[in-house]
Write a protein that holds these residues in place. Structure first.
Motif, PDB file in Angstrom:
ATOM      1  N   LEU A  91      -3.101 -23.378 -17.071  1.00 58.47           N
ATOM      2  CA  LEU A  91      -4.051 -23.389 -16.399  1.00 58.47           C
ATOM      3  C   LEU A  91      -4.314 -21.807 -16.097  1.00 58.47           C
ATOM      4  O   LEU A  91      -5.715 -21.425 -15.832  1.00 58.47           O
ATOM      5  CB  LEU A  91      -4.014 -24.005 -15.029  1.00 58.47           C
ATOM      6  CG  LEU A  91      -3.733 -25.579 -15.077  1.00 58.47           C
ATOM      7  CD1 LEU A  91      -3.650 -26.198 -13.610  1.00 58.47           C
ATOM      8  CD2 LEU A  91      -4.891 -26.093 -15.849  1.00 58.47           C
ATOM      9  N   ARG A  92      -3.217 -21.040 -16.005  1.00 57.15           N
ATOM     10  CA  ARG A  92      -3.502 -19.567 -15.783  1.00 57.15           C
ATOM     11  C   ARG A  92      -4.237 -19.030 -16.984  1.00 57.15           C
ATOM     12  O   ARG A  92      -5.098 -17.839 -16.456  1.00 57.15           O
ATOM     13  CB  ARG A  92      -2.372 -19.144 -15.565  1.00 57.15           C
ATOM     14  CG  ARG A  92      -1.689 -19.315 -14.156  1.00 57.15           C
ATOM     15  CD  ARG A  92      -0.338 -18.286 -13.884  1.00 57.15           C
ATOM     16  NE  ARG A  92       0.041 -18.767 -12.392  1.00 57.15           N
ATOM     17  CZ  ARG A  92      -0.122 -18.106 -11.563  1.00 57.15           C
ATOM     18  NH1 ARG A  92      -1.298 -17.239 -11.453  1.00 57.15           N
ATOM     19  NH2 ARG A  92       0.181 -18.434 -10.307  1.00 57.15           N
ATOM     20  N   LEU A  93      -4.344 -19.530 -18.143  1.00 58.58           N
ATOM     21  CA  LEU A  93      -5.301 -18.886 -19.258  1.00 58.58           C
ATOM     22  C   LEU A  93      -6.539 -18.979 -19.059  1.00 58.58           C
ATOM     23  O   LEU A  93      -7.496 -18.459 -19.666  1.00 58.58           O
ATOM     24  CB  LEU A  93      -4.582 -19.614 -20.427  1.00 58.58           C
ATOM     25  CG  LEU A  93      -3.296 -18.785 -21.016  1.00 58.58           C
ATOM     26  CD1 LEU A  93      -2.816 -19.701 -22.184  1.00 58.58           C
ATOM     27  CD2 LEU A  93      -3.161 -17.269 -21.018  1.00 58.58           C
ATOM     28  N   LEU A  94      -7.218 -19.958 -18.171  1.00 56.83           N
ATOM     29  CA  LEU A  94      -8.446 -20.213 -17.850  1.00 56.83           C
ATOM     30  C   LEU A  94      -9.049 -19.384 -16.941  1.00 56.83           C
ATOM     31  O   LEU A  94     -10.120 -19.745 -16.282  1.00 56.83           O
ATOM     32  CB  LEU A  94      -8.708 -21.674 -17.383  1.00 56.83           C
ATOM     33  CG  LEU A  94      -7.985 -22.802 -18.452  1.00 56.83           C
ATOM     34  CD1 LEU A  94      -8.423 -24.101 -17.891  1.00 56.83           C
ATOM     35  CD2 LEU A  94      -8.682 -22.579 -20.075  1.00 56.83           C
ATOM     36  N   ARG A  95      -8.502 -18.227 -16.495  1.00 56.72           N
ATOM     37  CA  ARG A  95      -9.162 -17.082 -15.673  1.00 56.72           C
ATOM     38  C   ARG A  95      -9.236 -15.906 -16.322  1.00 56.72           C
ATOM     39  O   ARG A  95      -8.613 -15.499 -17.210  1.00 56.72           O
ATOM     40  CB  ARG A  95      -8.646 -17.060 -14.452  1.00 56.72           C
ATOM     41  CG  ARG A  95      -7.174 -16.089 -14.481  1.00 56.72           C
ATOM     42  CD  ARG A  95      -6.649 -16.082 -12.873  1.00 56.72           C
ATOM     43  NE  ARG A  95      -7.632 -15.260 -12.581  1.00 56.72           N
ATOM     44  CZ  ARG A  95      -7.974 -15.070 -11.113  1.00 56.72           C
ATOM     45  NH1 ARG A  95      -7.135 -16.042 -10.239  1.00 56.72           N
ATOM     46  NH2 ARG A  95      -8.488 -14.349 -10.436  1.00 56.72           N
ATOM     47  N   ALA A  96     -10.240 -15.091 -15.975  1.00 56.40           N
ATOM     48  CA  ALA A  96     -10.529 -13.486 -16.517  1.00 56.40           C
ATOM     49  C   ALA A  96      -9.223 -12.843 -15.981  1.00 56.40           C
ATOM     50  O   ALA A  96      -8.777 -12.977 -15.013  1.00 56.40           O
ATOM     51  CB  ALA A  96     -11.715 -13.148 -16.053  1.00 56.40           C
TER      52      ALA A  96
ATOM     53  N   ASP B  31     -12.354 -34.426 -10.421  1.00 55.02           N
ATOM     54  CA  ASP B  31     -12.673 -33.672 -11.499  1.00 55.02           C
ATOM     55  C   ASP B  31     -12.491 -32.165 -11.173  1.00 55.02           C
ATOM     56  O   ASP B  31     -12.804 -31.570  -9.971  1.00 55.02           O
ATOM     57  CB  ASP B  31     -14.164 -33.653 -11.971  1.00 55.02           C
ATOM     58  CG  ASP B  31     -14.312 -34.888 -13.151  1.00 55.02           C
ATOM     59  OD1 ASP B  31     -13.322 -35.721 -13.256  1.00 55.02           O
ATOM     60  OD2 ASP B  31     -15.435 -35.031 -13.678  1.00 55.02           O
ATOM     61  N   LEU B  32     -12.269 -31.207 -12.127  1.00 55.73           N
ATOM     62  CA  LEU B  32     -11.822 -29.886 -11.829  1.00 55.73           C
ATOM     63  C   LEU B  32     -12.827 -28.971 -13.013  1.00 55.73           C
ATOM     64  O   LEU B  32     -12.512 -29.178 -13.931  1.00 55.73           O
ATOM     65  CB  LEU B  32     -10.363 -29.286 -11.862  1.00 55.73           C
ATOM     66  CG  LEU B  32      -9.454 -29.774 -10.796  1.00 55.73           C
ATOM     67  CD1 LEU B  32      -9.171 -30.999 -10.737  1.00 55.73           C
ATOM     68  CD2 LEU B  32      -8.052 -28.899 -10.918  1.00 55.73           C
ATOM     69  N   LEU B  33     -13.504 -28.321 -12.229  1.00 51.70           N
ATOM     70  CA  LEU B  33     -14.398 -27.165 -13.212  1.00 51.70           C
ATOM     71  C   LEU B  33     -13.631 -25.889 -13.347  1.00 51.70           C
ATOM     72  O   LEU B  33     -13.518 -25.323 -12.088  1.00 51.70           O
ATOM     73  CB  LEU B  33     -15.731 -27.285 -12.758  1.00 51.70           C
ATOM     74  CG  LEU B  33     -16.479 -28.190 -12.924  1.00 51.70           C
ATOM     75  CD1 LEU B  33     -17.950 -28.134 -12.176  1.00 51.70           C
ATOM     76  CD2 LEU B  33     -16.841 -28.712 -14.308  1.00 51.70           C
ATOM     77  N   PHE B  34     -13.181 -25.311 -14.384  1.00 51.52           N
ATOM     78  CA  PHE B  34     -12.605 -24.191 -14.594  1.00 51.52           C
ATOM     79  C   PHE B  34     -13.639 -23.156 -14.396  1.00 51.52           C
ATOM     80  O   PHE B  34     -14.153 -22.986 -15.551  1.00 51.52           O
ATOM     81  CB  PHE B  34     -11.345 -24.136 -15.265  1.00 51.52           C
ATOM     82  CG  PHE B  34     -10.059 -24.917 -15.002  1.00 51.52           C
ATOM     83  CD1 PHE B  34      -9.149 -24.375 -14.472  1.00 51.52           C
ATOM     84  CD2 PHE B  34     -10.061 -26.277 -15.302  1.00 51.52           C
ATOM     85  CE1 PHE B  34      -8.121 -24.976 -14.101  1.00 51.52           C
ATOM     86  CE2 PHE B  34      -9.124 -26.742 -14.964  1.00 51.52           C
ATOM     87  CZ  PHE B  34      -8.104 -26.371 -14.311  1.00 51.52           C
ATOM     88  N   LEU B  35     -13.965 -22.327 -13.505  1.00 52.01           N
ATOM     89  CA  LEU B  35     -15.137 -21.456 -13.427  1.00 52.01           C
ATOM     90  C   LEU B  35     -15.349 -20.203 -14.138  1.00 52.01           C
ATOM     91  O   LEU B  35     -16.505 -19.609 -14.276  1.00 52.01           O
ATOM     92  CB  LEU B  35     -15.446 -21.280 -11.901  1.00 52.01           C
ATOM     93  CG  LEU B  35     -15.551 -22.525 -10.938  1.00 52.01           C
ATOM     94  CD1 LEU B  35     -15.758 -22.043  -9.496  1.00 52.01           C
ATOM     95  CD2 LEU B  35     -16.669 -23.299 -11.461  1.00 52.01           C
ATOM     96  N   HIS B  36     -14.319 -19.906 -14.779  1.00 54.12           N
ATOM     97  CA  HIS B  36     -14.216 -18.797 -15.829  1.00 54.12           C
ATOM     98  C   HIS B  36     -14.223 -19.362 -17.222  1.00 54.12           C
ATOM     99  O   HIS B  36     -14.227 -18.556 -18.121  1.00 54.12           O
ATOM    100  CB  HIS B  36     -13.160 -17.858 -15.678  1.00 54.12           C
ATOM    101  CG  HIS B  36     -13.108 -17.075 -14.297  1.00 54.12           C
ATOM    102  ND1 HIS B  36     -12.346 -16.142 -14.223  1.00 54.12           N
ATOM    103  CD2 HIS B  36     -14.167 -16.982 -13.420  1.00 54.12           C
ATOM    104  CE1 HIS B  36     -12.639 -15.367 -13.059  1.00 54.12           C
ATOM    105  NE2 HIS B  36     -13.919 -15.923 -12.445  1.00 54.12           N
ATOM    106  N   ALA B  37     -14.313 -20.657 -17.308  1.00 52.95           N
ATOM    107  CA  ALA B  37     -14.030 -21.330 -18.597  1.00 52.95           C
ATOM    108  C   ALA B  37     -15.023 -22.477 -19.037  1.00 52.95           C
ATOM    109  O   ALA B  37     -15.477 -23.083 -17.927  1.00 52.95           O
ATOM    110  CB  ALA B  37     -12.611 -21.757 -18.768  1.00 52.95           C
TER     111      ALA B  37
END
Length: 454
Positions: free
Chosen positions: A449-454, A414-420
């Motif tokens: 995936l790049r849209l899931l960061r600030a 599992d991956l948690l996207f930490l800004h999302a």
């Protein structure tokens, strides 16, 4: 943050720690709720705050539609500065499109209708606007309202986008740029990024990344009717107008969505709120003199509010014991999401292809000793696999990974996207040479995936 919020114990401010603990129990036990953070203010003091590791206090979090309440605040500031009026016609801000806006309803649409989601459309028109090439404002103004503006509620993303476009045209800067000296700096909010479209506009209706602390500060500003630590930021008239019903929402199914809509704020059964998809909340409770900021991941947002009303609301006004406070503080300092079970790495290297079509953007997964590599066009994530824990990687996207081998053939990660508020589960069958990837809740933005960061 340039300065910290005043802090106190729950008992100091008549908050029963046992109610906060009961809320923590409830969200952790709920099978379809993944909590990320909780911050509670009472009487202007932070009385409880915690982040479920690997989420943490200093990371911004994608707010989705909670962004709208910050766009609303930009509108309030612009009104206070005399840059526009609520009864100004929308088409007058875009003279280049005036001839295209032939429908009488479009020509009658006012700024207040954009802000209150009462443009006269009976649906969210974003997909129609997005499919029309060119300026989204132009596409929106070409869509004739179904009813007279001001007579019907519809949660319509282009309304907020167009409001943001008006503000950017009037101020000569982005929404975030306009808010920086007027809101973010005075409130002590450092990190604030807003996703933009190809036209260079902050999206307005979504796309803002802020910390939980920043969410709480906005709530405190509105709780104090526009005053922040003795300094007036917003006019009291604007706060009152934005946070009372401007249009009925009786057609909404969930009870906390059927209480009416203000100017980019929802009315609740208790107080009012800004909220965003998958469980981002800024709850303002004037009767309790309290603010609750919460982030998480769920498709059952009403369930989160139900737990707030059941456990947190009764805690306000009841003093707990020092022992209860100490137990809560210890628990808040040790919150964590459980890791994904998995065995130790298997020697070897495998290059895997998608087993089928899906919403995941991944095109290839490579598994090798103690590492998994995920690829999409333009992005590669190299992630160590350490069984029994979350491992955090910050570039190119902040992500935590956990998992391992279920047996000699199958891998689950599992991956948690930490800004999302998004979790991606990847399962692999190395003998078959394939992988599957699915979102616990599919992002509303295009699946990059790049849209899931600030």
């Amino acid at each position: 943050m340039t300065h910290t919020l005043p802090a106190g114990t729950p008992a100091d401010h008549d908050v029963d720690s046992r109610g906060v603990s009961a809320f923590l129990d409830a969200v952790e036990a709920a099978p379809n709720i993944e909590p990320h953070s909780l911050l509670v203010l009472r009487h202007g003091h932070q009385v409880a705050a915690g982040w479920w590791a690997p989420y943490r206090a200093d990371r911004p979090h994608m707010l989705y539609s909670l962004s709208k309440s910050f766009a609303s605040t930009a509108l309030g500031l612009a009104l206070d500065e005399g840059l526009l009026r609520l009864d100004d016609r929308v088409v007058d801000f875009f003279p280049e499109y005036r001839e295209l806006a032939t429908d009488p309803g479009t020509r009658a649409m006012r700024v207040r209708h954009l802000a209150s989601m009462s443009t006269g459309h009976t649906r969210d028109t974003w997909d129609e606007v997005e499919s029309d090439p060119g300026d989204p404002v132009r596409a929106f103004l070409r869509l004739a309202p179904d009813r007279e503006p001001g007579t019907v509620f519809a949660y319509n993303q282009p309304a907020t986008y167009t409001l943001g476009a008006i503000l950017q045209r009037l101020t000569g800067t982005t929404l975030a740029g306009y808010l920086r000296p007027r809101l973010f700096d005075p409130l002590g909010i450092d990190a604030a990024t807003w996703q933009q479209d190809a036209a260079g506009r902050d999206l307005g209706f979504i796309g803002l990344f802020l910390t939980t602390d920043a969410i709480a500060r906005l709530g405190e500003l509105y709780l104090r009717r526009g005053v922040w630590q003795g300094r007036r930021i917003l006019s009291e008239d604007w706060v009152a107008a934005a946070t009372r019903p401007q249009i009925p929402t009786t057609g909404e199914q969930n009870p906390d969505w059927a209480q009416g809509y203000g100017f980019q704020f929802w009315m609740s059964r208790h107080g009012f709120r800004g909220d965003g998809a998958f469980g981002q909340f800024c709850l303002v409770l004037p009767e309790q003199d309290a603010v609750v900021a919460y982030t998480g991941a769920t498709v059952e947002m009403q369930a989160v509010l139900d737990l707030v009303w059941r456990h947190l609301l009764p805690a306000f006004g009841t003093r707990g014991s020092a022992a209860d406070d100490a137990a809560l503080a210890a628990r808040l300092g040790n919150l964590a999401l459980p890791p994904v079970p998995g065995g130790d790495p298997r020697p070897g290297t495998w290059s895997l292809s998608p087993a089928g079509a899906g919403a995941s953007p991944l095109t290839e997964v490579v598994v090798r000793d103690g590492e998994i590599v995920l690829r999409e066009p333009g992005t590669e994530l190299r992630l160590p696999l350490v069984p029994g824990r979350w491992t955090v990687v910050d570039e190119p996207v902040p992500v935590a990974v956990s998992g391992g081998w279920a047996d000699g053939t199958h891998l689950a990660v599992d991956l948690l996207f930490l800004h999302a508020p998004h979790r991606l589960s990847v399962t692999a069958d190395v003998d078959a040479g394939t992988f599957d990837a699915h979102w616990a809740a599919t992002p509303l933005l295009p699946p990059s995936l790049r849209l899931l960061r600030a």
